[in-house]
Design a protein around this motif. Sequence first.
Motif, PDB file in Angstrom:
ATOM      1  N   VAL A   1      21.756   4.775  -7.607  1.00  0.00           N
ATOM      2  CA  VAL A   1      20.961   4.649  -8.837  1.00  0.00           C
ATOM      3  C   VAL A   1      21.821   4.968 -10.061  1.00  0.00           C
ATOM      4  O   VAL A   1      21.829   4.216 -11.049  1.00  0.00           O
ATOM      5  CB  VAL A   1      19.741   5.585  -8.777  1.00  0.00           C
ATOM      6  CG1 VAL A   1      19.043   5.654 -10.128  1.00  0.00           C
ATOM      7  CG2 VAL A   1      18.762   5.111  -7.704  1.00  0.00           C
ATOM      8  N   GLY A   2      22.553   6.090  -9.998  1.00  0.00           N
ATOM      9  CA  GLY A   2      23.335   6.514 -11.163  1.00  0.00           C
ATOM     10  C   GLY A   2      24.374   5.496 -11.585  1.00  0.00           C
ATOM     11  O   GLY A   2      24.553   5.224 -12.785  1.00  0.00           O
TER      12      GLY A   2
ATOM     13  N   TYR B   1      12.209   5.987  -5.958  1.00  0.00           N
ATOM     14  CA  TYR B   1      11.969   4.639  -5.437  1.00  0.00           C
ATOM     15  C   TYR B   1      11.901   3.602  -6.551  1.00  0.00           C
ATOM     16  O   TYR B   1      12.421   2.488  -6.413  1.00  0.00           O
ATOM     17  CB  TYR B   1      10.653   4.609  -4.656  1.00  0.00           C
ATOM     18  CG  TYR B   1      10.721   5.236  -3.281  1.00  0.00           C
ATOM     19  CD1 TYR B   1      11.911   5.713  -2.742  1.00  0.00           C
ATOM     20  CD2 TYR B   1       9.567   5.362  -2.515  1.00  0.00           C
ATOM     21  CE1 TYR B   1      11.956   6.275  -1.492  1.00  0.00           C
ATOM     22  CE2 TYR B   1       9.599   5.932  -1.252  1.00  0.00           C
ATOM     23  CZ  TYR B   1      10.790   6.388  -0.745  1.00  0.00           C
ATOM     24  OH  TYR B   1      10.825   6.941   0.502  1.00  0.00           O
ATOM     25  N   VAL B   2      11.249   3.933  -7.635  1.00  0.00           N
ATOM     26  CA  VAL B   2      11.142   2.994  -8.756  1.00  0.00           C
ATOM     27  C   VAL B   2      12.539   2.684  -9.304  1.00  0.00           C
ATOM     28  O   VAL B   2      12.875   1.517  -9.574  1.00  0.00           O
ATOM     29  CB  VAL B   2      10.232   3.562  -9.859  1.00  0.00           C
ATOM     30  CG1 VAL B   2      10.267   2.667 -11.101  1.00  0.00           C
ATOM     31  CG2 VAL B   2       8.794   3.687  -9.358  1.00  0.00           C
ATOM     32  N   LEU B   3      13.356   3.700  -9.467  1.00  0.00           N
ATOM     33  CA  LEU B   3      14.712   3.487  -9.974  1.00  0.00           C
ATOM     34  C   LEU B   3      15.547   2.662  -8.991  1.00  0.00           C
ATOM     35  O   LEU B   3      16.310   1.784  -9.406  1.00  0.00           O
ATOM     36  CB  LEU B   3      15.380   4.840 -10.229  1.00  0.00           C
ATOM     37  CG  LEU B   3      14.768   5.688 -11.353  1.00  0.00           C
ATOM     38  CD1 LEU B   3      15.433   7.060 -11.406  1.00  0.00           C
ATOM     39  CD2 LEU B   3      14.904   4.978 -12.695  1.00  0.00           C
ATOM     40  N   VAL B   4      15.396   2.919  -7.699  1.00  0.00           N
ATOM     41  CA  VAL B   4      16.126   2.143  -6.695  1.00  0.00           C
ATOM     42  C   VAL B   4      15.739   0.672  -6.771  1.00  0.00           C
ATOM     43  O   VAL B   4      16.599  -0.220  -6.716  1.00  0.00           O
ATOM     44  CB  VAL B   4      15.843   2.702  -5.283  1.00  0.00           C
ATOM     45  CG1 VAL B   4      16.298   1.716  -4.207  1.00  0.00           C
ATOM     46  CG2 VAL B   4      16.554   4.041  -5.078  1.00  0.00           C
ATOM     47  N   GLN B   5      14.443   0.386  -6.910  1.00  0.00           N
ATOM     48  CA  GLN B   5      13.993  -1.007  -6.970  1.00  0.00           C
ATOM     49  C   GLN B   5      14.537  -1.709  -8.206  1.00  0.00           C
ATOM     50  O   GLN B   5      14.947  -2.883  -8.139  1.00  0.00           O
ATOM     51  CB  GLN B   5      12.463  -1.067  -6.958  1.00  0.00           C
ATOM     52  CG  GLN B   5      11.882  -2.464  -6.847  1.00  0.00           C
ATOM     53  CD  GLN B   5      12.071  -3.089  -5.478  1.00  0.00           C
ATOM     54  OE1 GLN B   5      12.231  -2.373  -4.489  1.00  0.00           O
ATOM     55  NE2 GLN B   5      12.068  -4.409  -5.390  1.00  0.00           N
ATOM     56  N   LEU B   6      14.580  -1.019  -9.332  1.00  0.00           N
ATOM     57  CA  LEU B   6      15.113  -1.618 -10.554  1.00  0.00           C
ATOM     58  C   LEU B   6      16.597  -1.966 -10.394  1.00  0.00           C
ATOM     59  O   LEU B   6      17.035  -3.054 -10.791  1.00  0.00           O
ATOM     60  CB  LEU B   6      14.925  -0.652 -11.727  1.00  0.00           C
ATOM     61  CG  LEU B   6      13.497  -0.484 -12.246  1.00  0.00           C
ATOM     62  CD1 LEU B   6      13.427   0.653 -13.265  1.00  0.00           C
ATOM     63  CD2 LEU B   6      12.995  -1.785 -12.882  1.00  0.00           C
ATOM     64  N   VAL B   7      17.373  -1.044  -9.817  1.00  0.00           N
ATOM     65  CA  VAL B   7      18.795  -1.310  -9.616  1.00  0.00           C
ATOM     66  C   VAL B   7      18.984  -2.460  -8.626  1.00  0.00           C
ATOM     67  O   VAL B   7      19.810  -3.361  -8.844  1.00  0.00           O
ATOM     68  CB  VAL B   7      19.522  -0.042  -9.120  1.00  0.00           C
ATOM     69  CG1 VAL B   7      20.965  -0.367  -8.718  1.00  0.00           C
ATOM     70  CG2 VAL B   7      19.504   1.032 -10.204  1.00  0.00           C
ATOM     71  N   PHE B   8      18.216  -2.462  -7.549  1.00  0.00           N
ATOM     72  CA  PHE B   8      18.323  -3.527  -6.555  1.00  0.00           C
ATOM     73  C   PHE B   8      18.034  -4.887  -7.169  1.00  0.00           C
ATOM     74  O   PHE B   8      18.806  -5.845  -6.996  1.00  0.00           O
ATOM     75  CB  PHE B   8      17.369  -3.243  -5.391  1.00  0.00           C
ATOM     76  CG  PHE B   8      17.124  -4.425  -4.499  1.00  0.00           C
ATOM     77  CD1 PHE B   8      18.135  -4.923  -3.696  1.00  0.00           C
ATOM     78  CD2 PHE B   8      15.890  -5.062  -4.479  1.00  0.00           C
ATOM     79  CE1 PHE B   8      17.918  -6.024  -2.871  1.00  0.00           C
ATOM     80  CE2 PHE B   8      15.662  -6.155  -3.671  1.00  0.00           C
ATOM     81  CZ  PHE B   8      16.675  -6.646  -2.866  1.00  0.00           C
ATOM     82  N   MET B   9      16.926  -5.004  -7.909  1.00  0.00           N
ATOM     83  CA  MET B   9      16.560  -6.285  -8.513  1.00  0.00           C
ATOM     84  C   MET B   9      17.591  -6.746  -9.520  1.00  0.00           C
ATOM     85  O   MET B   9      17.882  -7.940  -9.632  1.00  0.00           O
ATOM     86  CB  MET B   9      15.194  -6.176  -9.213  1.00  0.00           C
ATOM     87  CG  MET B   9      14.017  -6.042  -8.288  1.00  0.00           C
ATOM     88  SD  MET B   9      12.461  -6.264  -9.207  1.00  0.00           S
ATOM     89  CE  MET B   9      12.580  -4.955 -10.408  1.00  0.00           C
ATOM     90  N   GLY B  10      18.143  -5.794 -10.268  1.00  0.00           N
ATOM     91  CA  GLY B  10      19.052  -6.157 -11.354  1.00  0.00           C
ATOM     92  C   GLY B  10      20.489  -6.375 -10.941  1.00  0.00           C
ATOM     93  O   GLY B  10      21.299  -6.800 -11.771  1.00  0.00           O
ATOM     94  N   THR B  11      20.819  -6.104  -9.683  1.00  0.00           N
ATOM     95  CA  THR B  11      22.224  -6.238  -9.268  1.00  0.00           C
ATOM     96  C   THR B  11      22.423  -7.148  -8.060  1.00  0.00           C
ATOM     97  O   THR B  11      23.526  -7.672  -7.864  1.00  0.00           O
ATOM     98  CB  THR B  11      22.821  -4.855  -8.929  1.00  0.00           C
ATOM     99  OG1 THR B  11      22.071  -4.248  -7.865  1.00  0.00           O
ATOM    100  CG2 THR B  11      22.800  -3.945 -10.157  1.00  0.00           C
ATOM    101  N   HIS B  12      21.412  -7.339  -7.233  1.00  0.00           N
ATOM    102  CA  HIS B  12      21.577  -8.161  -6.035  1.00  0.00           C
ATOM    103  C   HIS B  12      21.490  -9.640  -6.409  1.00  0.00           C
ATOM    104  O   HIS B  12      20.572 -10.058  -7.111  1.00  0.00           O
ATOM    105  CB  HIS B  12      20.501  -7.830  -4.997  1.00  0.00           C
ATOM    106  CG  HIS B  12      20.844  -8.302  -3.613  1.00  0.00           C
ATOM    107  ND1 HIS B  12      20.840  -9.631  -3.249  1.00  0.00           N
ATOM    108  CD2 HIS B  12      21.210  -7.609  -2.496  1.00  0.00           C
ATOM    109  CE1 HIS B  12      21.180  -9.742  -1.975  1.00  0.00           C
ATOM    110  NE2 HIS B  12      21.414  -8.535  -1.495  1.00  0.00           N
ATOM    111  N   PRO B  13      22.417 -10.477  -5.931  1.00  0.00           N
ATOM    112  CA  PRO B  13      22.401 -11.899  -6.312  1.00  0.00           C
ATOM    113  C   PRO B  13      21.230 -12.676  -5.722  1.00  0.00           C
ATOM    114  O   PRO B  13      20.833 -13.693  -6.278  1.00  0.00           O
ATOM    115  CB  PRO B  13      23.741 -12.422  -5.759  1.00  0.00           C
ATOM    116  CG  PRO B  13      24.137 -11.445  -4.707  1.00  0.00           C
ATOM    117  CD  PRO B  13      23.600 -10.121  -5.138  1.00  0.00           C
TER     118      PRO B  13
END
Length: 428
Positions: free
Chosen positions: A158-159, A230-242
Amino acid sequence: MTLLDCVGLGINGIIGTGIFLLPARVFAAAGGFSWAAWLAIGGVCLLVGLCFCEAAGRADRNGGPYLYARDAFGRSVGTGVGWMALAANIFAYGAVARGFGRNLSFLVPALNRPGPQIAAAVAVIAALATLNYRGIKPGALASDFFSGAKLVPILLFVGAGLFFIDWHRLDVPPPSGSTHLEALKVGGFAALFACTGFEYVPVAAGETDNPRRNVPLALFFALFGSIVLYVLVQLVFMGTHPNPAGADKPLAEAAAAFAGPWAGRFVAVGSVISSFGYLTGVALVTPRYLSALSENSELPAFLSRSHPRFGTPYVSIVLTAAVCAAMAAWVDFDRGADLNNAAVFAQYVPTCIAVLVLRRKRGPSTFQLPLGPVVPLLATLGCLLFLNGIQPRDAWFSASALAVGLVLHFAYRGYRAWADRRALPRTA
């Protein structure tokens, strides 16, 4: 167990394999609204968790939701709730034991096949049963260690990932034909498995220091912190995974995408640690659902026998380990998670309603919720809202599991009544 032990047990109960494998499934169900789906189901679980906190404030014995339902509604309802709590834990234990091998396959490709995954699951279950057989303190220390170790890769993901988010990727509409409300419900139900487990904390209340204080505090802090993460993890996942909708190992693949292959391997190691940490918690708690039912004469007394040296319910530990190993051989992670989701509401809804009943029957709790009946009623309504996401086959399987438990219970009660009548002295 201390307050730290209880917090560790709560973190291990909540944060496990789910957060490493479910973000793609939640994204596929809710699109760019998936971060809000975590908030929706997390909010409901937090309301339910608050109800568990108040209920736990009246209890100083093992049992958790079984004990609350029994005290509020009587023996038969309590037994049904306790049995379904046991079933939900067995489903979750089997699912995450299989997910352990799936996560490890990112590093060890030989584990991509079902056979090696099953072998790894059975080995882990056997090792944890041996640890808990020797006493709750070794199991609690293992839970404390893994609750801290598992957080390191997630927090680093996340960080670091927040600096690489492409915010345009978050602007994805819900799947075609779905409203935002429907996306929240379907995505939230998909995320449910990763939010459950907070109910493990009250189960071992009888072995906890100052349980009426430590159990509610540990449950609240563990659950609230997990939801935010969990919310932060989902944001990072959506914004970085192709390709977030098609991800197989979402967090490891996202980390590799924004920071390179080494980061993917690091997160994969974290997912293995997290899975094992969850397993240390569920292995500690699951046998105590069975022993609590036995201690209250709902099931045969031998199930709650304590080891003469270690003081643990060794019969329940061995039996639940055997059943969980069979479950891990039968279902994969996704199927086990679905079964757990279907069974878990059978302990959440009765606990929420029990809070209102116990206020009248047992008086105030050491952790009294504000606003009168508002929190228990909102928690109950939230559970009912997400209940319609259950697949019919999973609902039928859960109903069948409940029927088996009730048949065993009433058969044992019938046997006890017959044995008591035979023991009475005969009169001329």
